[in-house]
Design an enzyme around this catalytic site. Structure first.
Site, PDB file in Angstrom:
ATOM      1  N   ASP A 360       0.850  -1.182   0.000  1.00 22.38           N
ATOM      2  CA  ASP A 360       0.000   0.000   0.000  1.00 22.38           C
ATOM      3  C   ASP A 360       0.893   1.241   0.000  1.00 22.38           C
ATOM      4  O   ASP A 360       1.540   1.552   1.000  1.00 22.38           O
ATOM      5  CB  ASP A 360      -0.910  -0.021   1.237  1.00 22.38           C
ATOM      6  CG  ASP A 360      -2.004   1.032   1.170  1.00 22.38           C
ATOM      7  OD1 ASP A 360      -1.841   2.012   0.424  1.00 22.38           O
ATOM      8  OD2 ASP A 360      -3.027   0.880   1.877  1.00 22.38           O
ATOM      9  N   HIS A 361       0.922   1.943  -1.122  1.00 25.06           N
ATOM     10  CA  HIS A 361       1.831   3.078  -1.288  1.00 25.06           C
ATOM     11  C   HIS A 361       1.426   4.277  -0.418  1.00 25.06           C
ATOM     12  O   HIS A 361       2.178   5.260  -0.320  1.00 25.06           O
ATOM     13  CB  HIS A 361       1.876   3.499  -2.761  1.00 25.06           C
ATOM     14  CG  HIS A 361       3.220   3.975  -3.198  1.00 25.06           C
ATOM     15  ND1 HIS A 361       4.018   4.809  -2.439  1.00 25.06           N
ATOM     16  CD2 HIS A 361       3.935   3.722  -4.332  1.00 25.06           C
ATOM     17  CE1 HIS A 361       5.137   5.055  -3.072  1.00 25.06           C
ATOM     18  NE2 HIS A 361       5.127   4.408  -4.223  1.00 25.06           N
ATOM     19  N   ARG A 362       0.275   4.188   0.227  1.00 28.06           N
ATOM     20  CA  ARG A 362      -0.100   5.264   1.151  1.00 28.06           C
ATOM     21  C   ARG A 362       0.778   5.263   2.396  1.00 28.06           C
ATOM     22  O   ARG A 362       0.985   6.322   3.012  1.00 28.06           O
ATOM     23  CB  ARG A 362      -1.564   5.108   1.580  1.00 28.06           C
ATOM     24  CG  ARG A 362      -2.585   5.293   0.461  1.00 28.06           C
ATOM     25  CD  ARG A 362      -3.988   5.031   0.963  1.00 28.06           C
ATOM     26  NE  ARG A 362      -4.161   3.668   1.462  1.00 28.06           N
ATOM     27  CZ  ARG A 362      -5.258   3.250   2.093  1.00 28.06           C
ATOM     28  NH1 ARG A 362      -6.252   4.091   2.320  1.00 28.06           N
ATOM     29  NH2 ARG A 362      -5.356   1.996   2.498  1.00 28.06           N
TER      30      ARG A 362
END
Length: 388
Positions: A360-362
């Site tokens: 999850d690049h968040r």
């Protein structure tokens, strides 16, 4: 008098479906005796009677979807139910039932259709309602030719249906499939999913595995090695052993690895608790035990709760690359691919295996994800460290 409650079988469970009542109203039951089957968002389970007595009243029927902690039945002795008239005496619960597909049919308009005598006669002989001719008439008198054209058009459509249409079976999305449907949709909509892939040279690992299985009589799998290596890597990179809770990131103290197990078109993810504290053989035993539970439909809620990271292996199907979907609220998932054999110009062979990490690049970035995979690769390429 005893209350039968819709259980909360796991932290994520919000509602349960009553699949089947195993006892009828008026039957006597004993404490601990299974009285109904419930399907949660993860498993199907039997619910035991909380005490001895008569099943006085069943408040919800089979197929009802009931919120957790709701009273669904009463057990007691005759006469004890006099002060309980219906389910409204408890906190109100919104009961859902499986959705039904309905076709909306517009009601015929009340104004009269005008038609010529010849048109009326042909319509009567052909079994056609004049109300069907409203559009063709367009406010005018329906004539015999309008009826004839309608019959010709309907016949052509029927022939086209016979030639081209395929009978389809509609299957309702429900039970565990409904849960998977909702979770995967949520993951796809919310997660800023990114994928990184690396190939590990597993030649030494496969050789060590063959020696272990031959010398000990055990059956240690490739996936067992991967799980042990993943546990070690999660300990070295704790940011991947996390989950999202609203605006917060929960960094988990325990490393609990979910193992994806496919069965009958469904994907079940039982959990290996404290995987970093287990040796290779303990992990192997845990996996086999969980897989047997999945096949025997005997998983307990605790077997499915508390996962912090997921490993999904499609290598046994010959898959060389895939994009696993993050198992929310976790922040990453590892995909394990098939072993591929390569030959150098000198004829020397090596065995390679692709590892696919969706993150999850968040909350994670590409650099730390690359470092995670490099550490995992190193673990698999030096397999003795996974055994000792």
């Amino acid at each position: 008098m005893f209350k039968v409650i819709m259980p909360k079988a796991g932290m994520t469970m919000e509602e349960g479906t009553i699949i089947k009542w195993l006892k009828n109203e008026g039957e006597r039951v004993q404490e601990g005796e299974d009285i109904l089957t419930i399907e949660t968002n993860k498993i199907t389970m039997e619910e035991p009677a909380p005490g001895d007595g008569i099943l006085l009243k069943i408040l919800y029927k089979e197929g009802d979807i009931v919120p957790v902690s709701t009273v669904i039945a009463y057990i007691g002795e005759e006469g004890e139910l006099s002060d309980v008239s219906d389910r409204k005496t408890e906190a109100p619960a919104e009961v859902r039932q499986p959705e039904k597909f309905e076709q909306k049919i517009e009601a015929p308009r009340p104004n009269k259709i005008m038609a010529s005598p010849a048109a009326k006669q042909l319509a009567k002989e052909s079994g056609i309602e004049l109300s069907l001719m409203r559009q063709a008439a367009n406010g005018d008198v329906v004539k015999k030719k309008d009826i004839a054209e309608y019959i010709k058009s309907a016949s052509a459509e029927t022939q086209a249906d016979k030639k081209g249409n395929v009978c389809e079976n509609r299957v309702k999305i429900e039970g565990m499939r409904r849960t998977i449907y909702s979770r995967m949709s949520k993951s796809h909509a919310e997660v800023a999913a990114s994928l990184v892939t690396i190939q590990a040279d597993v030649t030494k690992m496969l050789s060590l595995r063959r020696d272990i299985n031959f010398d000990t009589g055990r059956h240690v799998t490739v996936n067992d090695f991967v799980l042990k290596a993943a546990a070690n890597t999660l300990k070295a990179y704790p940011a991947f052993n996390a989950s999202i809770d609203g605006e917060y990131i929960l960094m988990h103290e325990h490393i609990n690895i979910c193992v994806a197990v496919g069965i009958e078109g469904l994907l079940i993810v039982p959990v290996i608790k404290n995987a970093d504290r287990l040796n290779l053989f303990d992990i192997s035993g845990k996996v086999k035990s969980l897989v047997e539970k999945v096949k025997g439909n005997s998983l307990l809620p605790d077997d499915l709760d508390g996962g912090t990271f997921t490993v999904s292996n499609l290598g046994m199907y010959g898959i060389n690359h895939f994009t696993p979907i993050v198992n929310l609220p976790q922040v990453a998932i590892l995909g394990v691919c098939a072993v591929q054999r390569y030959f150098s110009e000198a004829g020397k062979s090596t065995d390679g295996m692709n590892l696919c990490l969706t993150y999850d690049h968040r909350v994670l970035n590409g650099v730390e994800s690359a470092m995670f995979l490099c550490h995992l690769k190193e673990q698999l390429e030096k397999p003795l460290g996974l055994v000792l």
